[in-house]
Scaffold this motif. Sequence first.
Motif, PDB file in Angstrom:
ATOM      1  N   SER A  56     -14.299  34.036   3.650  1.00  0.00           N
ATOM      2  CA  SER A  56     -13.798  35.411   3.550  1.00  0.00           C
ATOM      3  C   SER A  56     -12.397  35.486   2.974  1.00  0.00           C
ATOM      4  CB  SER A  56     -13.850  36.102   4.914  1.00  0.00           C
ATOM      5  OG  SER A  56     -12.965  35.464   5.824  1.00  0.00           O
ATOM      6  N   ILE A  57     -11.623  34.419   3.104  1.00  0.00           N
ATOM      7  CA  ILE A  57     -10.271  34.423   2.536  1.00  0.00           C
ATOM      8  C   ILE A  57     -10.122  33.348   1.466  1.00  0.00           C
ATOM      9  CG2 ILE A  57      -9.170  35.489   4.530  1.00  0.00           C
ATOM     10  CD1 ILE A  57      -8.213  32.694   5.397  1.00  0.00           C
ATOM     11  N   ASN A  58     -11.233  32.672   1.135  1.00  0.00           N
ATOM     12  CA  ASN A  58     -11.264  31.656   0.090  1.00  0.00           C
ATOM     13  C   ASN A  58     -10.148  30.626   0.269  1.00  0.00           C
ATOM     14  OD1 ASN A  58     -12.394  30.425  -2.135  1.00  0.00           O
ATOM     15  ND2 ASN A  58     -11.115  31.560  -3.576  1.00  0.00           N
ATOM     16  N   ALA A  59     -10.104  30.044   1.482  1.00  0.00           N
ATOM     17  CA  ALA A  59      -9.057  29.080   1.801  1.00  0.00           C
ATOM     18  C   ALA A  59      -9.647  27.934   2.613  1.00  0.00           C
ATOM     19  CB  ALA A  59      -7.937  29.768   2.577  1.00  0.00           C
ATOM     20  N   PHE A  60      -8.875  26.868   2.742  1.00  0.00           N
ATOM     21  CA  PHE A  60      -9.340  25.646   3.368  1.00  0.00           C
ATOM     22  C   PHE A  60      -8.440  25.268   4.548  1.00  0.00           C
ATOM     23  CE2 PHE A  60     -10.446  25.788  -1.041  1.00  0.00           C
ATOM     24  CZ  PHE A  60     -11.784  25.428  -1.048  1.00  0.00           C
ATOM     25  N   VAL A  61      -9.055  24.689   5.585  1.00  0.00           N
ATOM     26  CA  VAL A  61      -8.321  24.185   6.747  1.00  0.00           C
ATOM     27  C   VAL A  61      -8.878  22.812   7.101  1.00  0.00           C
ATOM     28  CG1 VAL A  61      -7.757  26.448   7.724  1.00  0.00           C
ATOM     29  CG2 VAL A  61      -9.856  25.313   8.415  1.00  0.00           C
ATOM     30  N   SER A  62      -8.038  21.997   7.734  1.00  0.00           N
ATOM     31  CA  SER A  62      -8.513  20.688   8.170  1.00  0.00           C
ATOM     32  C   SER A  62      -9.415  20.848   9.383  1.00  0.00           C
ATOM     33  CB  SER A  62      -7.327  19.773   8.485  1.00  0.00           C
ATOM     34  OG  SER A  62      -6.480  20.359   9.439  1.00  0.00           O
ATOM     35  N   CYS A  63     -10.324  19.915   9.538  1.00  0.00           N
ATOM     36  CA  CYS A  63     -11.261  19.928  10.657  1.00  0.00           C
ATOM     37  C   CYS A  63     -10.648  19.167  11.825  1.00  0.00           C
ATOM     38  CB  CYS A  63     -12.569  19.268  10.241  1.00  0.00           C
ATOM     39  SG  CYS A  63     -13.748  19.147  11.590  1.00  0.00           S
ATOM     40  N   HIS A  64     -10.740  19.717  13.020  1.00  0.00           N
ATOM     41  CA  HIS A  64     -10.133  19.079  14.186  1.00  0.00           C
ATOM     42  C   HIS A  64     -10.883  17.854  14.672  1.00  0.00           C
ATOM     43  CE1 HIS A  64      -6.776  21.683  15.038  1.00  0.00           C
ATOM     44  NE2 HIS A  64      -7.541  22.688  14.671  1.00  0.00           N
ATOM     45  N   HIS A  65     -12.115  17.672  14.261  1.00  0.00           N
ATOM     46  CA  HIS A  65     -12.869  16.480  14.661  1.00  0.00           C
ATOM     47  C   HIS A  65     -13.730  16.033  13.484  1.00  0.00           C
ATOM     48  CE1 HIS A  65     -15.351  19.924  15.818  1.00  0.00           C
ATOM     49  NE2 HIS A  65     -14.359  20.236  16.595  1.00  0.00           N
TER      50      HIS A  65
ATOM     51  N   MET B  90     -15.536  25.769  26.442  1.00  0.00           N
ATOM     52  CA  MET B  90     -15.185  26.102  25.083  1.00  0.00           C
ATOM     53  C   MET B  90     -13.773  25.635  24.822  1.00  0.00           C
ATOM     54  SD  MET B  90     -14.974  29.804  23.185  1.00  0.00           S
ATOM     55  CE  MET B  90     -14.210  30.598  24.554  1.00  0.00           C
ATOM     56  N   ILE B  91     -13.527  25.081  23.643  1.00  0.00           N
ATOM     57  CA  ILE B  91     -12.192  24.700  23.225  1.00  0.00           C
ATOM     58  C   ILE B  91     -11.837  25.569  22.040  1.00  0.00           C
ATOM     59  CG2 ILE B  91     -10.770  22.877  22.247  1.00  0.00           C
ATOM     60  CD1 ILE B  91     -12.538  20.862  23.652  1.00  0.00           C
ATOM     61  N   VAL B  92     -10.656  26.144  22.071  1.00  0.00           N
ATOM     62  CA  VAL B  92     -10.160  26.917  20.942  1.00  0.00           C
ATOM     63  C   VAL B  92      -8.943  26.181  20.425  1.00  0.00           C
ATOM     64  CG1 VAL B  92      -9.224  29.108  20.159  1.00  0.00           C
ATOM     65  CG2 VAL B  92     -10.971  29.076  21.927  1.00  0.00           C
ATOM     66  N   SER B  93      -8.953  25.828  19.150  1.00  0.00           N
ATOM     67  CA  SER B  93      -7.841  25.088  18.573  1.00  0.00           C
ATOM     68  C   SER B  93      -7.247  25.886  17.449  1.00  0.00           C
ATOM     69  CB  SER B  93      -8.321  23.749  18.030  1.00  0.00           C
ATOM     70  OG  SER B  93      -8.858  22.989  19.075  1.00  0.00           O
ATOM     71  N   GLU B  94      -5.970  26.162  17.545  1.00  0.00           N
ATOM     72  CA  GLU B  94      -5.298  26.901  16.499  1.00  0.00           C
ATOM     73  C   GLU B  94      -4.864  25.937  15.420  1.00  0.00           C
ATOM     74  OE1 GLU B  94      -1.678  30.046  15.822  1.00  0.00           O
ATOM     75  OE2 GLU B  94      -2.064  29.277  17.808  1.00  0.00           O
TER      76      GLU B  94
END
Length: 171
Positions: free
Chosen positions: A103-112, A1-5
């Motif tokens: 749940s927080i109505n926000a966006f993050v970049s995808c790591h792959h 498993m990889i966890v990326s912050e």
Amino acid sequence: MIVSEVNPVNQPASKTHSHHHHDHHDDAHSFVRAVEHASEERGLRLTPLRKEVLELVAAAGKPVKAYDLLDLLRERHGNAAPPTVYRALDFLLENGFIHKLESINAFVSCHHPAEAHQVPFLICDVCSSAQEVCDERVAELIEAQAKAFGFRPQAQTLEVHGICKNCRKDT
């Protein structure tokens, strides 16, 4: 498993065993280059506005809301409208370049961004950081359970809320 912050330079927080290798991007600039490359390969049109919204999401360092993106665009251009931002976000979402944390109505970049996938997120309720858990076993387990119930999933978002390691140290 990889966890990326998800952090200011999109560096993985930690790495452990993974079934498949994922290319994680060390900074916002290389992430945007990876999305440009993936767009070219797929014949997608990454317009200047879509690219700018992508850059803002990548540079945010934590989940960012659409209206925060709109404010940033207005600082640069003065006349950005909500539909413009939402259309750019829709394109980025549909093509797997960003994730929406419902749940927080926000966006993050995808790591792959070069591969389609479903990933769970660990979201800190104190600092709003989000960690992308890159382990396909989680998605496979959910799909297997759905199949066992005769259910055909069309979308999958798993968000786990709590307090991250850094915030636990502060309390």
